[in-house]
Design a protein around this motif. Structure first.
Motif, short mmCIF file in Angstrom:
data_model
loop_
_atom_site.label_atom_id
_atom_site.label_comp_id
_atom_site.label_asym_id
_atom_site.label_seq_id
_atom_site.Cartn_x
_atom_site.Cartn_y
_atom_site.Cartn_z
N THR A 15 0.85 -1.14 -0.01
CA THR A 15 0.08 -0.36 -0.01
C THR A 15 0.87 1.31 -0.14
OG1 THR A 15 -1.86 1.12 1.16
CG2 THR A 15 -0.17 -0.03 2.69
N SER A 16 0.21 2.43 -0.18
CA SER A 16 0.93 3.77 -0.34
C SER A 16 1.13 4.30 1.14
CB SER A 16 0.09 4.70 -1.15
OG SER A 16 -1.26 4.77 -0.63
N ASP A 17 0.42 4.19 2.11
CA ASP A 17 0.53 4.36 3.67
C ASP A 17 0.55 3.41 4.50
OD1 ASP A 17 0.31 5.97 5.95
OD2 ASP A 17 -0.78 7.56 5.08
N ILE A 18 1.65 2.84 5.06
CA ILE A 18 1.32 1.55 5.88
C ILE A 18 0.88 2.26 7.25
CG2 ILE A 18 2.92 0.23 4.63
CD1 ILE A 18 5.07 1.20 6.85
N GLY A 19 1.26 3.34 7.67
CA GLY A 19 0.61 3.82 8.97
C GLY A 19 -0.95 3.68 8.94
N ALA A 20 -1.32 4.51 7.95
CA ALA A 20 -2.86 4.52 7.91
C ALA A 20 -3.70 3.01 7.79
CB ALA A 20 -3.33 5.41 6.82
N ALA A 21 -2.82 2.54 6.91
CA ALA A 21 -3.29 1.09 6.56
C ALA A 21 -3.41 0.26 7.83
CB ALA A 21 -2.62 0.47 5.40
N GLU A 22 -2.38 0.12 8.52
CA GLU A 22 -2.37 -0.36 9.89
C GLU A 22 -3.49 -0.14 10.83
OE1 GLU A 22 0.56 -0.26 13.91
OE2 GLU A 22 1.44 -0.16 12.12
N PRO A 39 15.88 -6.07 8.72
CA PRO A 39 16.95 -5.11 8.70
C PRO A 39 16.69 -4.31 7.65
CG PRO A 39 17.78 -7.29 8.32
CD PRO A 39 16.34 -7.60 8.73
N ASP A 40 16.19 -4.68 6.55
CA ASP A 40 16.42 -3.92 5.22
C ASP A 40 15.09 -3.53 4.68
OD1 ASP A 40 15.83 -6.47 4.79
OD2 ASP A 40 16.77 -6.49 2.74
N MET A 41 14.17 -3.44 5.57
CA MET A 41 12.74 -2.93 5.27
C MET A 41 11.75 -2.79 6.10
SD MET A 41 10.94 -6.03 3.21
CE MET A 41 9.50 -5.35 2.73
N ASN A 42 10.91 -1.94 6.14
CA ASN A 42 9.89 -1.57 7.03
C ASN A 42 8.59 -2.57 6.83
OD1 ASN A 42 7.99 -0.70 8.89
ND2 ASN A 42 8.13 1.35 8.31
N TYR A 43 8.43 -3.51 7.77
CA TYR A 43 7.47 -4.57 7.54
C TYR A 43 6.69 -5.04 8.62
CZ TYR A 43 5.46 -8.89 5.18
OH TYR A 43 4.52 -9.85 4.65
N THR A 44 5.29 -4.76 8.51
CA THR A 44 4.43 -4.74 9.84
C THR A 44 3.80 -6.51 9.58
OG1 THR A 44 4.24 -2.38 9.91
CG2 THR A 44 2.49 -3.97 11.04
N VAL A 45 3.64 -6.85 10.77
CA VAL A 45 2.85 -8.25 10.86
C VAL A 45 1.45 -7.90 11.57
CG1 VAL A 45 2.85 -10.58 11.60
CG2 VAL A 45 4.93 -9.61 10.57
N PHE A 46 0.43 -8.43 10.86
CA PHE A 46 -0.97 -8.53 11.74
C PHE A 46 -0.94 -9.80 12.40
CE2 PHE A 46 -2.23 -5.18 8.28
CZ PHE A 46 -2.23 -4.26 9.14
N SER A 47 -1.52 -9.58 13.67
CA SER A 47 -1.76 -11.05 14.21
C SER A 47 -3.20 -11.13 14.71
CB SER A 47 -0.71 -11.38 15.50
OG SER A 47 0.51 -11.43 14.81
N GLY A 55 1.11 -9.72 6.45
CA GLY A 55 1.83 -8.61 6.29
C GLY A 55 1.47 -7.52 5.72
N LEU A 56 2.16 -6.23 6.02
CA LEU A 56 1.89 -5.03 5.54
C LEU A 56 3.17 -4.48 5.04
CD1 LEU A 56 0.23 -2.47 5.04
CD2 LEU A 56 0.33 -2.05 7.63
N MET A 57 3.23 -3.75 3.97
CA MET A 57 4.57 -3.13 3.50
C MET A 57 4.22 -2.00 2.37
SD MET A 57 6.17 -6.02 0.85
CE MET A 57 7.27 -5.09 0.13
N THR A 58 5.21 -1.02 2.26
CA THR A 58 4.98 -0.10 1.34
C THR A 58 5.26 -0.67 -0.04
OG1 THR A 58 5.70 1.55 2.88
CG2 THR A 58 5.79 2.09 0.53
N THR A 59 4.55 -0.27 -1.00
CA THR A 59 4.49 -0.56 -2.35
C THR A 59 6.18 -0.61 -2.85
OG1 THR A 59 2.33 -0.36 -2.91
CG2 THR A 59 3.65 -0.71 -4.67
N PRO A 60 6.60 -1.54 -3.38
CA PRO A 60 8.22 -1.44 -3.68
C PRO A 60 8.17 -0.76 -5.03
CG PRO A 60 7.64 -3.76 -3.83
CD PRO A 60 6.44 -2.92 -3.38
N LYS A 61 9.58 -0.03 -4.93
CA LYS A 61 9.86 0.77 -6.21
C LYS A 61 9.49 0.24 -7.70
CE LYS A 61 12.94 4.35 -5.01
NZ LYS A 61 12.77 4.16 -3.46
N GLU A 62 9.93 -1.20 -7.66
CA GLU A 62 9.55 -1.99 -8.84
C GLU A 62 8.22 -2.11 -9.16
OE1 GLU A 62 10.88 -5.35 -5.85
OE2 GLU A 62 11.26 -3.21 -6.47
N ALA A 63 7.26 -2.03 -8.12
CA ALA A 63 5.77 -1.98 -8.60
C ALA A 63 5.02 -0.44 -8.42
CB ALA A 63 5.08 -3.10 -7.37
#
Length: 255
Positions: A15-22, A39-47, A55-63
């Motif tokens: 997604t474009s805004d992981i804080g708001a989506a969380e 270590p190399d990315m901001n990745y949130t886990v929902f439980s 999982g929740l992450m910012t849409t990567p540059k390649e996408a």
């Protein structure tokens, strides 16, 4: 065949805004969330109930440019061999197989009509599966297929899925329920012509009661686009769009 071959084992929102989506999904589904400590990315886990669900992450540059969306991971014994099989069957490999250090191996693929999903094999023993209709879990997996008659044999041959009941939807055609490892986990149908979205998978997150969930969706800035609708078996569903534009669905055992 392993215990996870052909099972949905993970779900991920890019997604474009992981804080708001969380905040939205914590409010609506009731998930807890924490940083995965990668270590190399901001990745949130929902439980839910201490079981990791998604999982929740910012849409990567390649996408970049891809709208926010959920994607499902299907367990396979061999990611590389399955990716090759998908390509040979007319599907697409969007991201070649690669390792997630200490976690497993994955690839991003699509069926012959473009519906995207991921392949995954774990380096560890998978956690025990939770109750399918427990709150916060994923209760149903639904494919809006480019063509049911072509999609069904593609998925069945890859993952060993078996047909369950076929529901006659009248002018909308057949809704084919399917099983994995003997458990009915979803359904698929040819995408209605008036549905603007391309072929895709929907994932139904379980809530206790659907009317209260609708109120939470609206209060949190989301939008309900279909439902509430009762489905065979007596459950109630809605489909919606979150504040960043990702499509999601909810299922509850009661109104």
């Amino acid at each position: 065949m392993s215990d996870t071959q052909g099972k949905f084992v993970w779900y991920e929102l890019m997604t474009s805004d992981i804080g708001a989506a969380e905040k939205f999904y914590k409010d609506v589904v009731g998930w807890s969330a924490k940083d995965a400590g990668m270590p190399d990315m901001n990745y949130t886990v929902f439980s839910a109930n201490n079981q990791m669900i998604a999982g929740l992450m910012t849409t990567p540059k390649e996408a970049e440019g891809m709208p926010p969306a959920w994607i499902g991971y299907i367990g396979v014994d061999n990611v590389d061999a399955t990716a090759k099989e998908i390509a040979a069957k007319g599907g697409k490999v969007y991201r070649e197989p690669e390792d997630i250090p200490g976690i497993g191996r994955f690839a991003v693929v699509g069926d012959p009509h473009g519906a995207a999903f991921c392949l995954f094999s774990s380096t560890d023993e998978p956690p025990p599966a939770g109750e399918q209709m427990a709150p916060g879990h994923v209760g149903w997996h639904e494919l809006m297929a480019g063509d049911l008659n072509g999609a069904w044999p593609f998925y069945a041959s890859l993952f060993g899925w078996e047909k369950d009941e076929a529901l006659d939807m009248g002018e909308m055609g057949t809704y084919q329920l399917f099983k994995s490892h003997g458990q009915t986990i979803g359904g698929m149908m040819t995408k209605p012509k008036d549905l603007p979205a391309p072929p895709h998978w929907d994932f139904y997150f379980v809530v206790d009661a659907i009317d209260a969930a609708i109120e939470r969706v609206n209060a949190a800035g989301g939008q309900v686009v279909m439902g509430p609708m009762e489905v065979p078996g007596g459950a109630w569903i809605i489909q919606g769009i979150d504040p960043q534009g990702a499509h999601f669905a909810l299922v509850g055992s009661r109104r």
